[in-house]
Design a protein around this motif. Structure first.
Motif, PDB file in Angstrom:
ATOM      1  N   ASP A   1       8.416 -29.514 -38.040  1.00 20.44           N
ATOM      2  CA  ASP A   1       7.433 -30.556 -37.709  1.00 20.44           C
ATOM      3  C   ASP A   1       7.709 -31.841 -38.475  1.00 20.44           C
ATOM      4  N   GLU A   2       8.037 -31.694 -39.758  1.00 18.72           N
ATOM      5  CA  GLU A   2       8.205 -32.872 -40.604  1.00 18.72           C
ATOM      6  C   GLU A   2       9.642 -33.359 -40.668  1.00 18.72           C
TER       7      GLU A   2
ATOM      8  N   SER B   1      12.160 -27.786 -46.679  1.00 24.49           N
ATOM      9  CA  SER B   1      11.091 -27.361 -47.582  1.00 24.49           C
ATOM     10  C   SER B   1      11.705 -26.828 -48.874  1.00 24.49           C
TER      11      SER B   1
END
Length: 446
Positions: A217-218, A222
């Motif tokens: 999504d980003e 992570s």
């Protein structure tokens, strides 16, 4: 956080016993029923007291099943008498990487009567420290929280806790997942179920799936998910990479030799280690998200592991201690084992707690035979028990042949009968029997 001392009174099999712990690694050995798991359960009560200062996480209380009983006989009637109070006293310290301050604490919990509640009055100093950490979180500060975790010997198969009445709060699978994902928003998620003996593999995968979705999504990597991957790779150098697969909804391990295996298809030994390491790594990054990729290196705490050798091949038993030290360098481990290979891998005798024997100064330079026989009381550790019995039987018979030869007449017949009886349990070894019979023939006059 470190546990320094532990004193147990009327807890399970111990009337009164005290222990001192090494700040880095502790290995408890002893025969079955000597109390290894009892020490870990008592330590869980002690370190779980840290959670009393937070809103939400559940600590480990003293249970009715923890009460020590003594047998009393009146006339012909035997009675089991519960011994109260049951007490767990501990001392330890809470260190912070944020400020150069170490706080020392001593606390005590007790169950004073049947159907009573475990006391908290002697934990106020420790609870106050925990409240300060929680208050700092609430106002937007980023204190570094210690990890607390207990893994039982049944960690792969322990059922997840149910709500009162034995039923789950959620009837639909999607509701269960959604509730779990919603709990990820809590700053204290890393303390959720940390005193439960089991380890939910499903929830570990759910966390990684959600973290991978956030990555997509980003459009960025992570650091938390990479830290979990890194922990697994640190424990298993034979891997080339690991990654969560969204279509399979499973973690996939890619070996350096080209093989790929899904987490759900791993053997019990591998699944045990991967699940335990991933669980610790997830708890660390969730407790201390501000540390990013450094969460594993900078988070301290206390981790209890029953039967560290569970399902592990001896090759892995020899390195598991160093693997854990390297992967979680600031964590204090307190573990039990039956493996001489794990004992041999310790750095000093100060890291070894022998429940039914004397401590030793050095273990790293001991052979497996010396560990097995000297520390664990295993006779003839280089051969099987059956082989040792065969050898002892043969030695005794040969010595008698030599002492009584030449044998003849009734003496010979009697000895032949005894020879047949003595070697009967080893009838599957004809060479053994033939050898003894040949020696007998040479020792007789017939």
């Amino acid at each position: 956080m470190r546990l320094t001392e532990l004193e147990i009174k009327n807890f399970r099999s111990f009337e009164l016993r005290s222990f001192r712990f090494h700040p880095n690694f502790n290995l408890i050995i002893g025969e079955n029923a000597s109390g290894k798991t009892t020490v870990l359960e008592a330590a869980a009560v002690a370190v779980g007291s840290w959670l009393l200062g937070f809103n939400g996480p559940t600590s480990r209380s003293i249970r009715e099943s923890d009460v020590r009983y003594v047998l009393d006989k009146v006339e012909s009637r035997a009675r089991r008498l519960p011994q109260y109070p049951v007490e767990i006293a501990a001392s330890g310290k809470v260190e912070s990487i944020d400020v150069p301050v170490t706080e020392h604490f001593r606390w005590r919990r007790a169950l004073k009567r049947p159907k009573g509640r475990t006391t908290q009055t002697d934990t106020e100093n420790l609870k106050s420290a925990a409240r300060r950490y929680e208050q700092a979180l609430i106002v937007g500060e980023r204190p570094t929280l210690p990890v607390i975790r207990y893994f039982s010997a049944g960690r792969l198969w322990e059922p997840e806790k149910r709500a009162a009445g034995g039923r789950s709060n959620y009837t639909d699978y999607r509701d269960v997942v959604d509730k779990y994902l919603d709990s990820l928003r809590s700053p204290l998620f890393g303390y959720e179920s940390c005193m439960d003996p089991g380890n939910s593999s499903k929830k570990l995968v759910w966390w990684m799936v959600e973290e991978r979705r956030i990555e997509l999504d980003e459009g960025r990597e992570s650091s938390h998910l990479q830290a979990v991957y890194g922990a697994i790779l640190s424990m298993m150098p034979e891997l080339g990479s690991v990654a969560i697969n969204l279509s399979l909804k499973d973690l996939v391990l890619h070996y350096a030799d080209g093989r790929s295996v899904a987490f759900s298809d791993l053997s019990d030994g591998y699944r045990n280690v991967v699940a335990m390491v991933a669980d610790l790594a997830i708890k660390m990054v969730m407790l201390n998200p501000h540390l990013g990729a450094d969460a594993l290196a900078k988070t301290d705490g206390v981790v209890l592991v029953d039967e560290l050798d569970l399902h592990l091949h001896p090759k892995w038993q020899r390195r598991i201690v160093e693997d854990l030290r390297r992967t979680f360098p600031r964590v204090q481990f307190i573990c039990t084992t039956h493996s001489p290979f794990i004992v041999q891998s310790l750095r000093s005798g100060e890291e070894l707690i022998v429940l039914d024997g004397q401590p030793v100064m050095g273990v790293a330079n001991l052979s497996i035979r010396e560990v097995a026989q000297g520390l664990m009381g295993v006779d003839e550790s280089e051969t099987s028990k059956r082989y040792g019995e065969m050898k002892d039987t043969a030695r005794a018979l040969l010595e008698e042949i030599e002492a009584r030869k030449p044998l003849a007449g009734e003496a010979l017949a009697e000895f032949e009968k005894r020879l047949a009886q003595a070697t009967g349990p080893y009838a599957d070894n004809p060479a053994y029997q033939a050898f003894l019979e040949m020696k007998l023939a040479f020792g007789s006059d017939e």
